[in-house]
Write a protein that holds these residues in place. Structure first.
Motif, PDB file in Angstrom:
ATOM      1  N   MET A   1       0.840  -1.210   0.000  1.00  0.00           N
ATOM      2  CA  MET A   1       0.000   0.000   0.000  1.00  0.00           C
ATOM      3  C   MET A   1       0.870   1.254   0.000  1.00  0.00           C
ATOM      4  O   MET A   1       1.847   1.319   0.726  1.00  0.00           O
ATOM      5  N   LYS A   2       0.505   2.181  -0.816  1.00  0.00           N
ATOM      6  CA  LYS A   2       1.257   3.426  -0.818  1.00  0.00           C
ATOM      7  C   LYS A   2       0.584   4.396   0.135  1.00  0.00           C
ATOM      8  O   LYS A   2      -0.633   4.490   0.193  1.00  0.00           O
ATOM      9  N   ALA A   3       1.418   5.134   0.850  1.00  0.00           N
ATOM     10  CA  ALA A   3       0.884   6.035   1.856  1.00  0.00           C
ATOM     11  C   ALA A   3       0.460   7.356   1.224  1.00  0.00           C
ATOM     12  O   ALA A   3       0.317   7.483   0.022  1.00  0.00           O
ATOM     13  N   VAL A  44       6.640   5.649   8.223  1.00  0.00           N
ATOM     14  CA  VAL A  44       7.337   4.989   7.103  1.00  0.00           C
ATOM     15  C   VAL A  44       6.541   5.393   5.861  1.00  0.00           C
ATOM     16  O   VAL A  44       5.531   4.788   5.518  1.00  0.00           O
ATOM     17  N   HIS A  45       6.983   6.434   5.220  1.00  0.00           N
ATOM     18  CA  HIS A  45       6.185   7.121   4.199  1.00  0.00           C
ATOM     19  C   HIS A  45       6.703   6.800   2.795  1.00  0.00           C
ATOM     20  O   HIS A  45       7.911   6.855   2.559  1.00  0.00           O
ATOM     21  N   TRP A  46       5.779   6.444   1.884  1.00  0.00           N
ATOM     22  CA  TRP A  46       6.215   6.233   0.501  1.00  0.00           C
ATOM     23  C   TRP A  46       6.320   7.578  -0.194  1.00  0.00           C
ATOM     24  O   TRP A  46       5.341   8.321  -0.300  1.00  0.00           O
ATOM     25  N   ALA A  52      11.092   6.064  -3.023  1.00  0.00           N
ATOM     26  CA  ALA A  52      11.750   5.438  -1.875  1.00  0.00           C
ATOM     27  C   ALA A  52      10.910   5.650  -0.621  1.00  0.00           C
ATOM     28  O   ALA A  52      10.007   6.496  -0.599  1.00  0.00           O
ATOM     29  N   TRP A  53      11.239   4.876   0.421  1.00  0.00           N
ATOM     30  CA  TRP A  53      10.559   5.017   1.713  1.00  0.00           C
ATOM     31  C   TRP A  53      11.302   6.023   2.579  1.00  0.00           C
ATOM     32  O   TRP A  53      12.534   5.946   2.710  1.00  0.00           O
ATOM     33  N   MET A 327      14.379   1.265  -2.008  1.00  0.00           N
ATOM     34  CA  MET A 327      15.257   2.204  -1.298  1.00  0.00           C
ATOM     35  C   MET A 327      14.565   2.690  -0.037  1.00  0.00           C
ATOM     36  O   MET A 327      13.362   2.992  -0.069  1.00  0.00           O
ATOM     37  N   VAL A 328      15.339   2.784   1.022  1.00  0.00           N
ATOM     38  CA  VAL A 328      14.814   3.253   2.306  1.00  0.00           C
ATOM     39  C   VAL A 328      15.712   4.408   2.757  1.00  0.00           C
ATOM     40  O   VAL A 328      16.935   4.273   2.775  1.00  0.00           O
TER      41      VAL A 328
END
Ligand code: HEM
Length: 422
Positions: A1-3, A44-46, A52-53, A327-328
């Motif tokens: 899921m994308k934030a 933890v945001h997309w 990237a996160w 990527m984080v």
């Protein structure tokens, strides 16, 4: 899921239309409100613009640094197909940067770090102190009678560049050239949002720096000295040595890591100190506070807001699913303002203790040059406040460079009382 999606609407109180894009110019200038919102609502945001996160809470940022195999630093080998590129400029940069200590995982990192650490000894650091002091004094001698300067141009840039270039064994007259090449690399590593092609710029810079250090290495093989490059060539741990390519590549790393970052520690720190006159007065009255003051500058507005790691497995975190190869981005600058860790985090407090900030990261990649950067910071602030009484900012709203992973000012105009030197 994308934030939460990113929108270009600025200043909205509605989270759905809030500008969460950390690359937007407004947020580059003042990222603090976005950090706050993300920590509270979407830790933890997309990020669509980074692909990237974005991780913003202190405890989570620490967790990333504590698990270097789960969150790999090897961005040039471990990146998923979606980030990889066949462009020659990208490959040329990757070939050199891929050897950098900061982009390696254990066991290669362990081996490289112990070899480089042998050259970065406490003795080496102590030997640097008189040189740092003499360099700061010489730079201030040039401007003291003027009563004004651009602190970035006149002190914050030349000091660390001179110190690291001399440590590496490069002649001081080459510094301007080295700066130009290093700036081009910074466009990529610093995450410039200026609109230029960052990879092409970086390739130009990297190729020149590598040629330069290869020539220097050939010279050091003929006549070794006490400089870092000579020490790296001689370093041996358990029968292992650095290859010549590794020496050259890591000299470029030290040069790059050793100057722009420290320039920004000095510039950002002085800007915030002078914007908080009560704190400046505290430090003037009690110079012994300079150690904790530098630590506070690093926490309050550090030179490296974030770094890049690659997830090596699927991870469920705060209701999000990070996929292997994603990527984080741990945001140290947000972690350092997290009220879950620091009391009154948005207040600059030169006496703050404890101050476990993560400006230099944490764990196995903890900045190798931290003692040197702290030394340069302490000597500079102590000397500036002692020698230039009545220091004042020329503008309360200076311009920040349009970068994400490096944070620093374009310029910082200062005035002081002329002839007031003691
Ligand atoms: C205030 C100035 C500085 C700041 C804020 C800073 C910040 C950092 C950060 C955040 C990392 C970890 C990056 C990551 O894990 O992705 C790092 C690593 C590193 N820094 Fe610094 N740095 C500074 C100055 C310096 C200086 C002066 C040098 C060298 C003379 C240096 C050399 C390095 C090296 C070699 C690494 C890689 C360490 C490893 O991967 O084991 N840095 N630095």
């Amino acid at each position: 899921m994308k934030a939460q999606t990113e929108s270009t609407t600025l200043g909205s109180s509605d989270p759905a239309t809030r500008d969460l894009d950390l690359k937007s110019l407004a947020n580059v200038h003042d990222p603090i409100p976005v950090y706050r919102w993300l920590r509270d609502h979407d830790p933890v945001h997309w990020s669509k613009s980074f692909n990237a996160w974005v991780v913003t809470r202190y405890a989570d940022v620490l967790e990333i640094f504590e698990q270097p195999l789960k969150f790999s630093s090897d961005r040039f080998r471990k990146v998923d197909e979606k980030y990889a590129s066949r462009r020659p400029a990208v490959q040329a940069v990757g070939e050199i940067l891929g050897d950098w200590l900061v982009f390696r995982d254990p066991p290669d990192h362990t081996r490289l770090r112990s070899l480089l650490q042998k050259s970065f000894t406490p003795t080496q650091l102590e030997n640097s102190r008189p040189r740092v002091q003499a360099t700061v004094d010489a730079l201030l001698d040039l401007v003291a009678v003027r009563g004004e300067m651009d602190f970035i141009r006149d002190v914050a840039f030349p000091l660390p560049a001179t110190v690291i270039a001399v440590l590496l064994g490069a002649p001081t007259e080459d510094i301007e050239l080295i700066k130009e090449w290093s700036d081009r690399l910074a466009a990529y590593l610093g995450g410039s949002v200026s609109g230029k092609d960052n990879f092409t710029e970086a390739r130009e810079g990297v190729v020149r720096l590598v040629d330069y250090f290869r020539a220097l290495l050939a010279d050091r093989q003929r006549r070794a000295g006490g400089d870092l490059m000579s020490l790296m060539l001689q370093a041996e741990v358990d029968g292992e040595r650095l290859s010549h390519d590794e020496v050259v590549s890591n000299c470029v790393l030290l040069l790059f890591a050793g100057h722009e970052t420290t320039t920004n520690l000095l510039g950002n720190g002085l800007f915030h100190l002078l914007s908080n006159p009560d704190q400046a007065q505290l430090l003037i009255d009690n110079p012994a506070l300079v150690g904790s003051a530098v630590e506070e500058f690093l926490r309050y507005d550090g030179p490296v807001p974030a770094t890049t790691k690659i997830a090596t497995e699927d991870i469920e975190w705060h209701g999000r699913t990070i996929r292997r190869g994603d990527m984080v981005l741990p945001f140290m600058s947000s972690a350092n303002r997290d009220p879950r860790q620091f009391s009154e985090p948005d207040r600059l407090d030169v006496r703050r203790t404890p101050n476990r900030n993560v400006a230099f990261a944490y764990g196995i990649h903890f900045c190798l040059g931290a003692p040197l950067a702290r030394l340069e910071g302490q000597v500079t602030f102590e000397t500036l406040l002692r020698r230039l009484p009545g220091l004042t900012l020329q503008s309360a709203t200076p311009r920040w460079k349009p970068m994400i992973f490096l944070r620093g000012l374009e310029s910082l105009g200062l005035t002081w009382k002329r002839g007031g030197e003691s």
